[in-house]
Design a protein around this motif. Structure first.
Motif, mmCIF file in Angstrom:
data_model
loop_
_atom_site.group_PDB
_atom_site.id
_atom_site.type_symbol
_atom_site.label_atom_id
_atom_site.label_comp_id
_atom_site.label_asym_id
_atom_site.label_seq_id
_atom_site.Cartn_x
_atom_site.Cartn_y
_atom_site.Cartn_z
ATOM 1 N N SER A 18 -13.851 -8.831 6.711
ATOM 2 C CA SER A 18 -12.972 -10.005 6.199
ATOM 3 C C SER A 18 -13.767 -10.582 4.940
ATOM 4 N N GLN A 21 -13.627 -8.569 1.765
ATOM 5 C CA GLN A 21 -12.272 -8.845 1.042
ATOM 6 C C GLN A 21 -12.376 -9.930 0.418
ATOM 7 N N HIS A 87 -11.893 -2.245 -2.422
ATOM 8 C CA HIS A 87 -10.795 -2.813 -2.033
ATOM 9 C C HIS A 87 -10.072 -2.127 -1.180
ATOM 10 N N ILE A 88 -9.939 -0.634 -1.618
ATOM 11 C CA ILE A 88 -8.966 0.342 -0.749
ATOM 12 C C ILE A 88 -9.850 0.731 0.410
ATOM 13 N N THR A 90 -12.306 -0.801 1.643
ATOM 14 C CA THR A 90 -12.482 -1.922 2.716
ATOM 15 C C THR A 90 -10.971 -2.291 3.620
ATOM 16 N N THR A 91 -9.929 -2.261 3.027
ATOM 17 C CA THR A 91 -8.646 -2.439 3.697
ATOM 18 C C THR A 91 -8.341 -1.339 4.712
ATOM 19 N N TYR A 94 -10.994 -1.988 7.593
ATOM 20 C CA TYR A 94 -10.504 -3.149 8.488
ATOM 21 C C TYR A 94 -9.108 -2.818 9.116
ATOM 22 N N GLN A 95 -8.274 -1.965 8.836
ATOM 23 C CA GLN A 95 -7.160 -1.598 9.624
ATOM 24 C C GLN A 95 -7.644 -0.510 10.537
#
Length: 115
Positions: A18, A21, A87-88, A90-91, A94-95
């Motif tokens: 988080s 991000q 970003h991709i 990390t996303t 995270y998911q």
């Protein structure tokens, strides 16, 4: 029950991802700000080390540092391609981490219900 190594590690990972991000969003927002240095968030190595040493992962906090990448003429070093890929990545992480937490707590709920 919720302070076992895996639950604690997942909570630390969510907090670190988080924070990453947020740093990425700030970097992209400041892509044209003269003198702005991109921020990088690190926590994986510290988390890995804490778990390997048998220490509580809850003592690990995300560390934010300024990027040492070369700057453009205006002193800014934000690289949009790098930030987009980060970003991709990390996303997705995270998911995946949220899915792991959901699975862990679903198993716990099932055990409590006796299902």
């Amino acid at each position: 029950m919720f302070d076992d190594v895996s639950s604690s590690s997942l909570r630390v990972a969510v907090a670190g991802l988080s924070a990453r991000q947020s740093a990425i969003a700030n970097n992209i927002a400041n892509i044209e700000t003269p003198g702005y240095r991109a921020r990088k968030v690190e926590f994986e190595e510290a988390l890995r080390g804490a778990v390997a040493k048998g220490m509580s992962p809850l003592g690990v906090a995300p560390q934010t540092r300024s990027s040492l990448e070369p700057t453009r003429l205006n002193g800014n070093n934000v690289n949009l391609d790098e930030e987009t890929l980060s970003h991709i990545d990390t996303t997705m992480r995270y998911q995946l981490t949220l899915r792991a937490m959901d699975t862990k707590y679903s198993m716990l709920r099932d055990a409590i219900k006796g299902a």
